[in-house]
Design a protein around this motif. Sequence first.
Motif, short mmCIF file in Angstrom:
data_model
loop_
_atom_site.label_atom_id
_atom_site.label_comp_id
_atom_site.label_asym_id
_atom_site.label_seq_id
_atom_site.Cartn_x
_atom_site.Cartn_y
_atom_site.Cartn_z
N THR A 164 0.85 -1.19 0.00
CA THR A 164 0.00 0.00 0.00
C THR A 164 0.88 1.24 0.00
O THR A 164 2.12 1.14 -0.08
CB THR A 164 -0.94 0.00 1.23
OG1 THR A 164 -1.89 1.05 1.09
CG2 THR A 164 -0.17 0.13 2.53
N SER A 165 0.29 2.39 0.10
CA SER A 165 1.05 3.65 0.05
C SER A 165 1.92 3.82 1.27
O SER A 165 1.53 3.44 2.39
CB SER A 165 0.08 4.84 -0.05
OG SER A 165 -0.77 4.71 -1.17
N PRO A 166 3.12 4.38 1.11
CA PRO A 166 3.98 4.64 2.27
C PRO A 166 3.31 5.60 3.24
O PRO A 166 2.60 6.53 2.83
CB PRO A 166 5.24 5.25 1.64
CG PRO A 166 4.82 5.76 0.31
CD PRO A 166 3.72 4.85 -0.15
N GLY A 167 3.50 5.33 4.53
CA GLY A 167 2.91 6.19 5.55
C GLY A 167 1.54 5.75 6.01
O GLY A 167 0.98 6.34 6.95
N THR A 168 0.97 4.70 5.37
CA THR A 168 -0.36 4.21 5.78
C THR A 168 -0.30 3.70 7.22
O THR A 168 0.63 2.96 7.58
CB THR A 168 -0.82 3.07 4.86
OG1 THR A 168 -0.94 3.57 3.52
CG2 THR A 168 -2.15 2.50 5.31
N PRO A 169 -1.26 4.06 8.09
CA PRO A 169 -1.23 3.61 9.49
C PRO A 169 -1.34 2.08 9.60
O PRO A 169 -2.06 1.43 8.85
CB PRO A 169 -2.46 4.29 10.10
CG PRO A 169 -2.73 5.46 9.22
CD PRO A 169 -2.35 5.01 7.84
N ILE A 170 -0.62 1.53 10.58
CA ILE A 170 -0.64 0.10 10.89
C ILE A 170 -1.22 -0.06 12.30
O ILE A 170 -0.81 0.65 13.23
CB ILE A 170 0.77 -0.52 10.84
CG1 ILE A 170 1.39 -0.32 9.45
CG2 ILE A 170 0.74 -2.00 11.21
CD1 ILE A 170 2.88 -0.66 9.40
N TYR A 171 -2.16 -1.01 12.46
CA TYR A 171 -2.82 -1.21 13.74
C TYR A 171 -2.55 -2.63 14.25
O TYR A 171 -2.25 -3.55 13.48
CB TYR A 171 -4.33 -1.00 13.60
CG TYR A 171 -4.71 0.38 13.17
CD1 TYR A 171 -4.98 1.38 14.11
CD2 TYR A 171 -4.80 0.71 11.81
CE1 TYR A 171 -5.32 2.66 13.70
CE2 TYR A 171 -5.14 1.99 11.40
CZ TYR A 171 -5.40 2.96 12.34
OH TYR A 171 -5.73 4.25 11.95
N ALA A 172 -2.66 -2.81 15.57
CA ALA A 172 -2.53 -4.14 16.17
C ALA A 172 -3.65 -5.03 15.64
O ALA A 172 -4.81 -4.62 15.57
CB ALA A 172 -2.58 -4.05 17.68
N ALA A 173 -3.30 -6.26 15.28
CA ALA A 173 -4.30 -7.18 14.73
C ALA A 173 -5.14 -7.83 15.82
O ALA A 173 -6.22 -8.36 15.55
CB ALA A 173 -3.61 -8.26 13.90
N LEU A 174 -4.65 -7.79 17.06
CA LEU A 174 -5.37 -8.36 18.21
C LEU A 174 -4.85 -7.67 19.46
O LEU A 174 -3.68 -7.25 19.51
CB LEU A 174 -5.11 -9.88 18.29
CG LEU A 174 -5.90 -10.67 19.34
CD1 LEU A 174 -7.38 -10.70 19.00
CD2 LEU A 174 -5.37 -12.11 19.41
N ASP A 175 -5.69 -7.51 20.45
CA ASP A 175 -5.25 -6.89 21.70
C ASP A 175 -4.06 -7.66 22.26
O ASP A 175 -4.01 -8.90 22.21
CB ASP A 175 -6.38 -6.90 22.73
CG ASP A 175 -7.58 -6.09 22.29
OD1 ASP A 175 -7.49 -5.39 21.26
OD2 ASP A 175 -8.62 -6.15 22.98
N GLY A 176 -3.10 -6.95 22.82
CA GLY A 176 -1.94 -7.61 23.40
C GLY A 176 -0.91 -6.62 23.90
O GLY A 176 -1.14 -5.41 23.92
N LYS A 177 0.24 -7.14 24.29
CA LYS A 177 1.32 -6.33 24.86
C LYS A 177 2.51 -6.27 23.90
O LYS A 177 2.93 -7.31 23.36
CB LYS A 177 1.77 -6.94 26.19
CG LYS A 177 2.81 -6.11 26.93
CD LYS A 177 3.14 -6.75 28.28
CE LYS A 177 4.16 -5.92 29.04
NZ LYS A 177 4.49 -6.52 30.36
#
Length: 334
Positions: A243-256
Amino acid sequence: MIIKNIFNRFLTMITDKKYRLAVISAACFFASFALTATLVKTVKVLGMRKSVGGFETSSLPEYTENLEALLSEGENSEFESSKLDSAESTITYQTYRVKPGDMIGFIAEKHNVTTDTIISVNNIKQSRLIQVGQYLKIPSMTGIIYTVRKDGETPSSIAENYKVSAQQCAAANALALDASLKAGTSLFVPDAELDWMTRQEINGDLFHRPLHGRYWVSSRYGWRDSPFNASKRTFHGGLDMATSPGTPIYAALDGKVTTTGFNATYGNYVIITHHSGYKTLYGHMSQITCRKGNFVYTNTMIGRVGSTGMSTGPHLHFTVYKNGKSINPSLLLN
């Protein structure tokens, strides 16, 4: 006129001695034929009433005891009640062959059981991978298969853990309520359900997609030609999401967040530890926006897409580990 002529001719044949014998013989033949047919039909009817059958199917027959017969054998109400309970608790199985377009939910609804029941009884690890033509066992009641974890468990203690009837659990497996079971023993627990995590994992809904915007899969999990050496094949342990550079990345599942850093292969990367032995890795980031020790949720941004490390263009490398071994993320993303 034609009928009248035929009738007159018949009368002539009867009065004529030359034809009288032939007419009488023919009449006797048809009378005996009719009588024989009537007798054969009567015998068949009597035989059918004696050997009563049911609907014939291509699958193995199911057997359930006749409740009326059981009740007629009882001498008191206590005996009758125990017989009735035993008959109602008997589990029978039928075989179902998966058809094109079938989904486990549809099959379960058709047979009046839960998806958990079909998944558990058939030991299905990935519900998305059932095949057309595959045979499934369908029990006559809702429940799951439970494997005893330690010596000394009983039908009563197992039922208590699942918040179901101990009497039904014992009866379904022909066991006493306090029967001591050995580790590894399997039994059917009526009305029990799979835990949430197991159900999500099997149905492929455990992890959220780490990119919430548009992307395309530039490389899948498994063996591939190396992008850096065309003559060499390498195993790709994750999913590349371009995808485009700078696109936000999120946690795929709750965790530490247990690791953040940089290496030659993954560039800027983050590892998050989840429950039940799961870990996820996010690589090639242009920026890391979380710290080691942070507890993150599926709406927490942990970094941005980049092309750091061994990369041919901006993308997210996403890996899922189960007890230290990588598994195919495509089977777990909802």
